[in-house]
Design a protein around this motif. Structure first.
Motif, PDB file in Angstrom:
ATOM      1  N   HIS A  47       0.603  -0.775   0.294  1.00 47.18           N
ATOM      2  CA  HIS A  47      -0.079   0.121  -0.256  1.00 47.18           C
ATOM      3  C   HIS A  47       0.819   1.467   0.235  1.00 47.18           C
ATOM      4  CE1 HIS A  47      -2.886  -3.129   0.506  1.00 47.18           C
ATOM      5  NE2 HIS A  47      -2.211  -3.702   2.267  1.00 47.18           N
ATOM      6  N   PRO A  48       1.126   1.785  -1.183  1.00 46.06           N
ATOM      7  CA  PRO A  48       1.898   2.550  -1.360  1.00 46.06           C
ATOM      8  C   PRO A  48       1.156   4.554  -1.610  1.00 46.06           C
ATOM      9  CG  PRO A  48       1.348   2.187  -3.531  1.00 46.06           C
ATOM     10  CD  PRO A  48       0.633   0.929  -2.772  1.00 46.06           C
ATOM     11  N   LYS A  49       1.755   5.026  -0.191  1.00 51.01           N
ATOM     12  CA  LYS A  49       1.115   6.577   0.006  1.00 51.01           C
ATOM     13  C   LYS A  49       1.641   7.426  -0.922  1.00 51.01           C
ATOM     14  CE  LYS A  49      -0.280   5.247   4.028  1.00 51.01           C
ATOM     15  NZ  LYS A  49      -1.574   5.464   4.134  1.00 51.01           N
ATOM     16  N   HIS A  50       1.228   8.480  -1.584  1.00 48.36           N
ATOM     17  CA  HIS A  50       1.375   9.087  -2.273  1.00 48.36           C
ATOM     18  C   HIS A  50       2.223   9.964  -2.084  1.00 48.36           C
ATOM     19  CE1 HIS A  50       0.460  12.919  -4.904  1.00 48.36           C
ATOM     20  NE2 HIS A  50       1.131  13.260  -3.813  1.00 48.36           N
ATOM     21  N   SER A  51       3.158  10.111  -3.300  1.00 45.63           N
ATOM     22  CA  SER A  51       4.850  10.835  -2.567  1.00 45.63           C
ATOM     23  C   SER A  51       4.805  12.040  -3.413  1.00 45.63           C
ATOM     24  CB  SER A  51       5.641  10.443  -2.439  1.00 45.63           C
ATOM     25  OG  SER A  51       7.027  10.365  -2.522  1.00 45.63           O
ATOM     26  N   ASP A  52       5.316  13.207  -2.551  1.00 43.74           N
ATOM     27  CA  ASP A  52       5.792  14.994  -3.004  1.00 43.74           C
ATOM     28  C   ASP A  52       6.972  14.582  -3.231  1.00 43.74           C
ATOM     29  OD1 ASP A  52       2.859  16.281  -3.990  1.00 43.74           O
ATOM     30  OD2 ASP A  52       3.099  16.139  -1.349  1.00 43.74           O
ATOM     31  N   ALA A  53       7.597  13.805  -2.717  1.00 46.04           N
ATOM     32  CA  ALA A  53       9.028  13.503  -3.001  1.00 46.04           C
ATOM     33  C   ALA A  53      10.300  12.278  -3.618  1.00 46.04           C
ATOM     34  CB  ALA A  53       9.445  13.233  -0.745  1.00 46.04           C
ATOM     35  N   ASN A  54      11.331  12.102  -2.862  1.00 45.87           N
ATOM     36  CA  ASN A  54      11.877  11.159  -4.400  1.00 45.87           C
ATOM     37  C   ASN A  54      12.015   9.433  -3.302  1.00 45.87           C
ATOM     38  OD1 ASN A  54      14.070  11.820  -2.344  1.00 45.87           O
ATOM     39  ND2 ASN A  54      15.942  12.144  -3.595  1.00 45.87           N
ATOM     40  N   PHE A  55      11.038   9.768  -2.769  1.00 44.77           N
ATOM     41  CA  PHE A  55      10.711   8.402  -2.028  1.00 44.77           C
ATOM     42  C   PHE A  55       9.401   7.972  -1.869  1.00 44.77           C
ATOM     43  CE2 PHE A  55      11.580  11.506   1.018  1.00 44.77           C
ATOM     44  CZ  PHE A  55      10.118  11.358   1.744  1.00 44.77           C
ATOM     45  N   ILE A  56       9.222   6.712  -1.157  1.00 44.45           N
ATOM     46  CA  ILE A  56       7.675   6.559  -1.630  1.00 44.45           C
ATOM     47  C   ILE A  56       7.343   6.077  -0.203  1.00 44.45           C
ATOM     48  CG2 ILE A  56       5.479   4.749  -2.157  1.00 44.45           C
ATOM     49  CD1 ILE A  56       6.606   5.296  -5.103  1.00 44.45           C
ATOM     50  N   PHE A  57       6.265   6.173   0.563  1.00 41.81           N
ATOM     51  CA  PHE A  57       6.617   5.363   1.836  1.00 41.81           C
ATOM     52  C   PHE A  57       5.439   4.813   1.716  1.00 41.81           C
ATOM     53  CE2 PHE A  57       4.796   6.198   6.870  1.00 41.81           C
ATOM     54  CZ  PHE A  57       6.260   5.875   7.185  1.00 41.81           C
ATOM     55  N   PHE A  58       5.791   3.003   2.336  1.00 41.84           N
ATOM     56  CA  PHE A  58       4.376   2.191   1.605  1.00 41.84           C
ATOM     57  C   PHE A  58       3.984   1.430   3.079  1.00 41.84           C
ATOM     58  CE2 PHE A  58       7.061  -1.368   0.791  1.00 41.84           C
ATOM     59  CZ  PHE A  58       8.402  -1.009   0.931  1.00 41.84           C
ATOM     60  N   SER A  59       3.052   0.671   3.031  1.00 42.69           N
ATOM     61  CA  SER A  59       2.620  -0.135   4.466  1.00 42.69           C
ATOM     62  C   SER A  59       2.367  -1.811   3.236  1.00 42.69           C
ATOM     63  CB  SER A  59       1.745   0.507   5.291  1.00 42.69           C
ATOM     64  OG  SER A  59       0.437   0.079   4.517  1.00 42.69           O
ATOM     65  N   CYS A  60       2.673  -2.836   4.454  1.00 41.25           N
ATOM     66  CA  CYS A  60       2.418  -4.139   3.709  1.00 41.25           C
ATOM     67  C   CYS A  60       1.843  -4.973   4.257  1.00 41.25           C
ATOM     68  CB  CYS A  60       3.900  -4.223   3.009  1.00 41.25           C
ATOM     69  SG  CYS A  60       4.664  -4.746   4.733  1.00 41.25           S
TER      70      CYS A  60
END
Ligand SMILES: Cc1ncc(COP(=O)(O)O)c(C=O)c1O
Length: 359
Positions: A289-302
């Protein structure tokens, strides 16, 4: 000698900033740019470095860079400090405000150095969790400001590790309500199409500091951070700054960056496209489950034990950042956007890891 009786309690109770120094063929853990310096620029870069007089001290306070960054950012030279990465600027701010009993406020989760350095300097940390959308919880922050009057507040927008921008009106409200300094850290500004810079607010708000860095757009190794604030505050902070804080090679590297900035900004644009592709790919993986990102990385849960996924990735030589801990960060991880090949290797490794972790 009893070290514990000499070192101050704040330091004894700290955990050092964790950097994974083991070798992994694919490192997607530190939000760096995946693009090395282009071959076409290398010769000019090396010739620039070869002109540096290593037998001499560097320019104290990097006045040429201060002038050039001030010009780019549309502020006066007396409003800028160039630091040895934003990390040093965070340290300067922390030392400057750490009067006895001073407190600092942090919306969490956020960048680890926002707590490590100020606590080292003696500031007491007040954490205010972000709301359910990882935005600022204005009600709780407002209460904290009223009851505790923190001397320093750090807001990273886009935020690390969550990747989102905070609502601009909430950032503004925190600045307006705060009697202390408010730092808006715009380290990931170049990766957002929707982020509004807080630079324009400095004129009206003398407690506001904006941070930028070159670390995320190709110059992490050179350690160059930029602080912008009102002249009176900058004059005080400059008393804390070490005279030769930015070494001569880094000053030359920053000058080189400014001469070729458009190339690095284009790379940031390319990273945005790669991020959006990576996001879509991750979204299509069951249990991720990736979160929307405004950066150069992706925060996600699984939906799996992220410790096991993390280990599975390590076994394949892929390093990302694992944030798994009880509570709302349960099974959360962060991956830096790589080049197309790197992203493909990561996606393949992730799918493989998911398959194996249940086995
Ligand atoms: C929000 C934020 N600010 C600052 C930094 C560090 O910047 P620098 O490399 O300029 O010290 C990071 C690095 O990850 C970050 O996430």
């Amino acid at each position: 000698m009893d070290i514990k009786s000499i070192i101050k309690n704040e330091v004894l109770s700290l955990k050092a900033y964790a950097v994974e120094n083991n070798y992994y063929p694919l490192r997607l853990d530190a939000n760096e740019s995946p693009f090395p310096l282009a071959d076409s620029l290398r010769e000019e870069f090396l010739s620039r470095l070869s002109e540096v007089s290593l037998n001499r001290y560097p320019q104290a306070g990097s006045p040429e860079l201060v002038h050039r960054f001030a010009g780019r950012l549309g502020v006066g030279d007396d409003q800028v400090i160039v630091g040895n990465g934003s990390d040093e600027l965070i340290q300067i701010l922390s030392i400057a405000v750490a009067r006895p009993g001073a407190e600092m406020m942090l919306p969490t989760p956020t960048f680890a150095m926002f707590s490590i350095t100020p606590v080292n300097a003696g500031l007491k940390l007040i954490e205010v969790p972000l709301d359910e959308n990882f935005d600022l919880d204005l009600a709780r922050m407002g209460e904290t400001i009223q009851s505790r009057a923190p001397a320093l507040t750090f807001l990273a927008s886009p935020n690390n590790p969550t990747g989102n921008c905070f609502s601009f009106d909430r950032i503004l409200a925190v600045i307006e309500k705060s009697p202390g300094l408010v730092v808006v850290d715009e380290a990931y500004f170049n990766f957002s199409t929707s982020a509004r810079t807080a630079l324009g607010l400095i004129e009206r708000h003398d407690n506001l500091i904006v941070l930028r860095t070159l670390s995320k757009i190709g110059f992490a190794g050179a350690r160059i951070g930029i602080l912008v604030a009102n002249p009176e505050l900058v004059a005080e902070l400059n008393k804390v700054r070490l005279p030769y804080n930015l070494n001569a090679l880094s000053q030359a590297a920053a000058g080189f960056y400014l001469d070729h900035e458009e190339i690095f900004l284009k790379q940031a644009e390319a990273i945005r496209t790669l991020r959006d592709q990576l996001y879509s790919e991750m979204l299509s993986i069951n249990g991720i489950h990736p979160k929307h990102s405004d950066a150069n990385f992706i925060f996600f849960s699984c939906d799996f034990d992220s410790d096991r996924i993390y280990e599975q990735l390590l076994e394949q030589g892929i390093l990302i950042k694992n944030f798994n801990r009880p509570g709302r960060m349960r099974n959360f991880m962060r991956v830096t956007v790589g080049n197309p090949d790197e992203n493909e290797i990561f996606l393949k490794g992730l799918k493989e890891g998911i398959k194996k972790q249940g086995a």
